[in-house]
Scaffold this motif. Sequence first.
Motif: not given
Length: 165
Positions: A12-26
């Motif tokens: 869940d934490v790994i997915r949240r890192v992925h999602e946040h970075c991708k969604k915000n182009s980070l």
Amino acid sequence: MPVHAMDKELIDVIRRVHEHCKKNSLTLSVAESCTGGLISHYITMIPGASIFFEAGVISYSAYSKQKILGISPETISRFGVVSEETAKEMAEKIRVLTMTDFSLSTTGNLGPEVLEGKDRGLIYTAVCKKEGIFSKQMRLTGTREENKEKASFLALKFLVEIFGA
């Protein structure tokens, strides 16, 4: 905590890192010492990390922290490799080196012996972004391997907290 519960939380934490970075182009980079590359491994467990994950550096020795990351010898001699100051400098240096939006670092003593007069299980993690550096101390009580896994998980969880995601 049962292993299967940790696995579910970890994914869940790994997915949240992925999602946040991708969604915000980070972009993200990691400088690891005591976690020995496990954080980088976790990040790349899920497909798509190449979109945001720039680099993971394992700088295990004081020498590599200085030569690869550019950590100040004064920081290490004054505070030690197991210190909040070193974790913060590691995070800052890897972010600048890789030109990423965010970076994460870990340094600590997994055990079994005392290191620099610091107890087994004392771990520091830091997150760096343009607006500043945030750090956290952990005191873990498991075996060496348990401490490595938990420190990696908690460092990623701390990154998610800093994201505000």
